[in-house]
Design a protein around this motif. Sequence first.
Motif, PDB file in Angstrom:
ATOM      1  N   SER A 110      -5.699  -2.451   8.852  1.00 36.08           N
ATOM      2  CA  SER A 110      -4.974  -1.992  10.040  1.00 36.08           C
ATOM      3  C   SER A 110      -5.626  -0.749  10.626  1.00 36.08           C
ATOM      4  O   SER A 110      -5.757  -0.624  11.848  1.00 36.08           O
ATOM      5  CB  SER A 110      -3.503  -1.728   9.699  1.00 36.08           C
ATOM      6  OG  SER A 110      -3.379  -0.663   8.781  1.00 36.08           O
ATOM      7  N   GLY A 158      -2.895  -6.901   8.463  1.00 33.41           N
ATOM      8  CA  GLY A 158      -3.345  -5.569   8.860  1.00 33.41           C
ATOM      9  C   GLY A 158      -4.299  -5.613  10.033  1.00 33.41           C
ATOM     10  O   GLY A 158      -4.243  -4.772  10.938  1.00 33.41           O
ATOM     11  N   PHE A 181      -2.470  -6.138  13.293  1.00 33.12           N
ATOM     12  CA  PHE A 181      -1.677  -4.973  13.687  1.00 33.12           C
ATOM     13  C   PHE A 181      -2.488  -4.074  14.610  1.00 33.12           C
ATOM     14  O   PHE A 181      -2.028  -3.676  15.686  1.00 33.12           O
ATOM     15  CB  PHE A 181      -1.243  -4.196  12.434  1.00 33.12           C
ATOM     16  CG  PHE A 181      -0.638  -2.858  12.745  1.00 33.12           C
ATOM     17  CD1 PHE A 181       0.669  -2.756  13.187  1.00 33.12           C
ATOM     18  CD2 PHE A 181      -1.369  -1.675  12.598  1.00 33.12           C
ATOM     19  CE1 PHE A 181       1.234  -1.519  13.487  1.00 33.12           C
ATOM     20  CE2 PHE A 181      -0.812  -0.450  12.883  1.00 33.12           C
ATOM     21  CZ  PHE A 181       0.489  -0.365  13.330  1.00 33.12           C
ATOM     22  N   PHE A 185       5.258  -5.030  10.853  1.00 31.04           N
ATOM     23  CA  PHE A 185       4.308  -4.351   9.970  1.00 31.04           C
ATOM     24  C   PHE A 185       5.028  -3.763   8.754  1.00 31.04           C
ATOM     25  O   PHE A 185       4.574  -3.902   7.614  1.00 31.04           O
ATOM     26  CB  PHE A 185       3.581  -3.250  10.749  1.00 31.04           C
ATOM     27  CG  PHE A 185       2.573  -2.491   9.937  1.00 31.04           C
ATOM     28  CD1 PHE A 185       1.315  -3.018   9.699  1.00 31.04           C
ATOM     29  CD2 PHE A 185       2.879  -1.249   9.410  1.00 31.04           C
ATOM     30  CE1 PHE A 185       0.381  -2.321   8.953  1.00 31.04           C
ATOM     31  CE2 PHE A 185       1.957  -0.545   8.671  1.00 31.04           C
ATOM     32  CZ  PHE A 185       0.697  -1.083   8.436  1.00 31.04           C
TER      33      PHE A 185
END
Length: 223
Positions: free
Chosen positions: A4, A45, A48, A85
Motif C-alpha cells: 500500500s 495493499g 489501496f 482497508f
Amino acid sequence: FITSVISVCTGTSWGAAGTVGVALMGVAAGLDVPLAAAAGAVVSGAYFGDKISPLSDSTNFASIVADTDLYSHIQHLMYTTLPSFVLAGIVYLIAGHTGAVGDVATPEKVTAIVNALEGLYHFNPLLLLPPALVLWGAVTKRPVIPIMLAACALAIAIGVAIQGFSLQQGLNALMDGFNLSMFSTQGFNVVGIVDDVPRLLNRGGMFSMMSTILLVFCAFSFA
C-alpha cells in the motif's frame, strides 16, 4: 501495508504488486505462509494506493472526465477505501496469528536477492527522498505534474551522486526504463545474477506507460 505504501508513492497497483509484491511472495513461500492468502494481501495493499494516490493514472483520469478537483475525488474515495482497508487489515491480522505458519527464517532465495541488491547499490537514507517528496506533495495537495517531475529529477541526481551512474544513463532510464546492463559500465558483473533481480529492476520509463496513454486517447475520442 508494504504494497500500500509503495502503490501510494508510485500510483500503480501493478507496479507495486509486480515488484515488491513478487519479493513478498518469495518471503511468504519461505515462511510456509499460504500463498493464496499472501497474494490476496499483496493485491489488497496494491489497489489501496492505486485508488487514493494522486499519481494514479486511473484516479487522475476519473477526476478529469468527471470535471472535478483531483483531491476532492480522492477525499470521496476515502469513504469506501479506508473502511475496506481497515477491515482487510483486521482479517489478515487475525489470520496471520491463527494460521499454521512455519518457523520464521530467511529463505535462501530472499537472502540471495538481498545480497545481489547490496552488491549493486549503495544503500543510503537519502534514497528515500524521492518517495518522501511525492508523499509530501500528496499531503499538502501540491500540483501533481511538478511534484512528479521534481521527484524524477531528484532521483536522477541521487543516482548520479550516490550510485555512480552518468546523467545520460539517468535520462535513458527516465525514457526507456532502468536496465541492469547500466551497471556494466561501472565494472559490475551482472552475468549469473539471481533471476529475480532483473525481474524486479528492469522496468519503468515513459515508454512503459504508452499503453495507458493510448487508452486515455481512445477513451477521450469515444467521449
